[in-house]
Design a protein around this motif. Sequence first.
Motif, PDB file in Angstrom:
ATOM      1  N   LEU A  75       0.690  -4.594   3.652  1.00 51.99           N
ATOM      2  CA  LEU A  75      -0.072  -3.766   2.716  1.00 51.99           C
ATOM      3  C   LEU A  75      -1.572  -3.938   2.933  1.00 51.99           C
ATOM      4  CD1 LEU A  75       0.399  -1.735   0.410  1.00 51.99           C
ATOM      5  CD2 LEU A  75       0.054  -3.636  -1.193  1.00 51.99           C
ATOM      6  N   GLY A  76      -1.974  -5.108   3.414  1.00 51.95           N
ATOM      7  CA  GLY A  76      -3.381  -5.317   3.763  1.00 51.95           C
ATOM      8  C   GLY A  76      -3.829  -4.388   4.870  1.00 51.95           C
ATOM      9  N   GLY A  77      -2.886  -3.951   5.715  1.00 53.03           N
ATOM     10  CA  GLY A  77      -3.209  -2.970   6.742  1.00 53.03           C
ATOM     11  C   GLY A  77      -3.528  -1.616   6.150  1.00 53.03           C
ATOM     12  N   VAL A  78      -2.807  -1.260   5.087  1.00 48.60           N
ATOM     13  CA  VAL A  78      -3.094   0.002   4.393  1.00 48.60           C
ATOM     14  C   VAL A  78      -4.455  -0.083   3.708  1.00 48.60           C
ATOM     15  CG1 VAL A  78      -2.308   1.579   2.592  1.00 48.60           C
ATOM     16  CG2 VAL A  78      -0.632   0.437   4.061  1.00 48.60           C
ATOM     17  N   VAL A  79      -4.730  -1.215   3.072  1.00 48.38           N
ATOM     18  CA  VAL A  79      -6.042  -1.421   2.448  1.00 48.38           C
ATOM     19  C   VAL A  79      -7.142  -1.288   3.497  1.00 48.38           C
ATOM     20  CG1 VAL A  79      -7.523  -3.065   1.228  1.00 48.38           C
ATOM     21  CG2 VAL A  79      -5.094  -2.898   0.634  1.00 48.38           C
ATOM     22  N   ALA A  80      -6.944  -1.928   4.655  1.00 51.94           N
ATOM     23  CA  ALA A  80      -7.933  -1.868   5.733  1.00 51.94           C
ATOM     24  C   ALA A  80      -8.192  -0.433   6.174  1.00 51.94           C
ATOM     25  CB  ALA A  80      -7.464  -2.714   6.915  1.00 51.94           C
ATOM     26  N   ALA A  81      -7.124   0.349   6.304  1.00 49.71           N
ATOM     27  CA  ALA A  81      -7.273   1.734   6.748  1.00 49.71           C
ATOM     28  C   ALA A  81      -8.069   2.553   5.741  1.00 49.71           C
ATOM     29  CB  ALA A  81      -5.899   2.358   6.966  1.00 49.71           C
ATOM     30  N   TRP A  82      -7.825   2.324   4.449  1.00 45.54           N
ATOM     31  CA  TRP A  82      -8.566   3.075   3.426  1.00 45.54           C
ATOM     32  C   TRP A  82     -10.013   2.623   3.321  1.00 45.54           C
ATOM     33  CZ3 TRP A  82      -7.596   7.560   1.355  1.00 45.54           C
ATOM     34  CH2 TRP A  82      -6.293   8.042   1.397  1.00 45.54           C
ATOM     35  N   VAL A  83     -10.273   1.342   3.528  1.00 46.07           N
ATOM     36  CA  VAL A  83     -11.659   0.865   3.544  1.00 46.07           C
ATOM     37  C   VAL A  83     -12.395   1.485   4.723  1.00 46.07           C
ATOM     38  CG1 VAL A  83     -13.145  -1.154   3.844  1.00 46.07           C
ATOM     39  CG2 VAL A  83     -11.146  -1.296   2.337  1.00 46.07           C
ATOM     40  N   ALA A  84     -11.742   1.523   5.883  1.00 46.48           N
ATOM     41  CA  ALA A  84     -12.362   2.121   7.072  1.00 46.48           C
ATOM     42  C   ALA A  84     -12.640   3.602   6.869  1.00 46.48           C
ATOM     43  CB  ALA A  84     -11.453   1.918   8.282  1.00 46.48           C
ATOM     44  N   GLU A  85     -11.799   4.258   6.085  1.00 44.03           N
ATOM     45  CA  GLU A  85     -12.009   5.674   5.795  1.00 44.03           C
ATOM     46  C   GLU A  85     -13.319   5.896   5.042  1.00 44.03           C
ATOM     47  OE1 GLU A  85     -10.568   9.686   6.028  1.00 44.03           O
ATOM     48  OE2 GLU A  85      -9.829   7.836   6.943  1.00 44.03           O
ATOM     49  N   ARG A  86     -13.738   4.892   4.275  1.00 39.61           N
ATOM     50  CA  ARG A  86     -14.895   5.039   3.380  1.00 39.61           C
ATOM     51  C   ARG A  86     -16.155   4.306   3.838  1.00 39.61           C
ATOM     52  NH1 ARG A  86     -11.838   4.273  -2.492  1.00 39.61           N
ATOM     53  NH2 ARG A  86     -10.289   5.936  -2.187  1.00 39.61           N
ATOM     54  N   GLN A  87     -15.995   3.331   4.703  1.00 39.57           N
ATOM     55  CA  GLN A  87     -17.120   2.477   5.083  1.00 39.57           C
ATOM     56  C   GLN A  87     -17.438   2.631   6.566  1.00 39.57           C
ATOM     57  OE1 GLN A  87     -18.942   0.419   2.965  1.00 39.57           O
ATOM     58  NE2 GLN A  87     -17.770   1.308   1.280  1.00 39.57           N
ATOM     59  N   ALA A  88     -18.619   3.186   6.859  1.00 38.45           N
ATOM     60  CA  ALA A  88     -18.998   3.444   8.248  1.00 38.45           C
ATOM     61  C   ALA A  88     -19.184   2.166   9.051  1.00 38.45           C
ATOM     62  CB  ALA A  88     -20.285   4.269   8.283  1.00 38.45           C
ATOM     63  N   CYS A  89     -19.429   1.033   8.379  1.00 40.23           N
ATOM     64  CA  CYS A  89     -19.639  -0.213   9.123  1.00 40.23           C
ATOM     65  C   CYS A  89     -18.344  -0.735   9.740  1.00 40.23           C
ATOM     66  CB  CYS A  89     -20.260  -1.280   8.222  1.00 40.23           C
ATOM     67  SG  CYS A  89     -19.197  -1.845   6.888  1.00 40.23           S
ATOM     68  N   VAL A  90     -17.196  -0.228   9.278  1.00 42.99           N
ATOM     69  CA  VAL A  90     -15.920  -0.636   9.885  1.00 42.99           C
ATOM     70  C   VAL A  90     -15.739   0.133  11.186  1.00 42.99           C
ATOM     71  CG1 VAL A  90     -13.426  -0.771   9.619  1.00 42.99           C
ATOM     72  CG2 VAL A  90     -14.908  -1.151   7.635  1.00 42.99           C
ATOM     73  N   GLN A  91     -15.765  -0.579  12.287  1.00 40.87           N
ATOM     74  CA  GLN A  91     -15.731   0.065  13.593  1.00 40.87           C
ATOM     75  C   GLN A  91     -14.450  -0.186  14.371  1.00 40.87           C
ATOM     76  OE1 GLN A  91     -19.351  -0.702  15.770  1.00 40.87           O
ATOM     77  NE2 GLN A  91     -20.586   0.422  14.290  1.00 40.87           N
ATOM     78  N   ARG A  92     -13.606  -1.111  13.884  1.00 44.03           N
ATOM     79  CA  ARG A  92     -12.311  -1.356  14.523  1.00 44.03           C
ATOM     80  C   ARG A  92     -11.304  -1.796  13.479  1.00 44.03           C
ATOM     81  NH1 ARG A  92     -15.164  -4.858  17.753  1.00 44.03           N
ATOM     82  NH2 ARG A  92     -15.892  -4.099  19.763  1.00 44.03           N
ATOM     83  N   LEU A  93     -10.046  -1.454  13.729  1.00 50.57           N
ATOM     84  CA  LEU A  93      -8.953  -1.899  12.886  1.00 50.57           C
ATOM     85  C   LEU A  93      -7.871  -2.547  13.748  1.00 50.57           C
ATOM     86  CD1 LEU A  93      -8.411   1.173  10.510  1.00 50.57           C
ATOM     87  CD2 LEU A  93      -9.427  -1.035   9.884  1.00 50.57           C
TER      88      LEU A  93
END
Length: 219
Positions: free
Chosen positions: A73-91
Motif C-alpha cells: 500500500l506504501g507503493g500506492v501512496v508513493a504513486a499518488w505523492v508523485a502525481e502531486r509533487q514535482a520533486c519526486v523524480q523516481r519511483l
Amino acid sequence: MSVIYLHGFGSGPKSTKAAFFQRRLQQIGILLQVPDLNQGQFSQLTLTRQIQQVCWQLAECAYPPTTLIGSSLGGVVAAWVAERQACVQRLILLAPAFGFLSHWLPRLGAEAVETWQRTGSLSVFHYGEGRPLPLEYGFVTDAQGYPDGALQRPVPTLILHGIQDETIPIQASRDYVAHRPWAQLMPLESDHSLTNVLEPIWQASCRFCGWIDACEGTQ
C-alpha cells in the motif's frame, strides 16, 4: 538527492525491507528516511492521510529531487505523492497494492464487510505491532476515491513484483505498466513479502537510480 521509504498496510518503519534499504543506502552514503505512516493512529488510517503526510514532509523540508520507495500500500501512496509533487523524480514500487480494495475485500467476505460497514470498525492484524488493531470503515470509503487510472504523471517507475504473490496478484502491476510507457515491471520468484529476493531488488534499484558504481560490492 533524497530517498524516502514508505511501508505497507499493517506494517511500520522497522519492517524487514525498510531496514534492508536503510543499511544498503547507508553503505553508499545515502540517508534513507522512513516515516511512520500509522502516525500512532492506525484506527483512523486513510490513503488521504498518508498521502498528505508525505506531501507535507516534502514541502516543509524543501526537498531536492526525490526517489520514493513504496511497499504494497506504501507503493500506492508513493504513486499518488508523485502525481502531486514535482520533486519526486523516481519511483521504486515493491509489490504495489494497485486495486487494493478489489483484492482485499473479497477475501474478507461479504458478511464481514457488511458488519464492518454497520459497526464502523474491523479488527485487523498489524504486523508492525504484532497484534490486532481496530480499523475504521472510513479507510474503505476514502480509498474508493483513488482510482489507479488517475495516476498519469510520467514519473520513471520500477515495479518489482513476486510471481507467487497471492495478496496482490502480479497481474495488477502488469495492468498498471501496460498503458504507462514510463513504468517497467520486473517479475521475481517470490510472494508478496519479497524477502527472499532482496539482493536482486537492490541490484535492480541501483541500476534504475544510477547508483550502480557505488552499489558494487555492498552487502
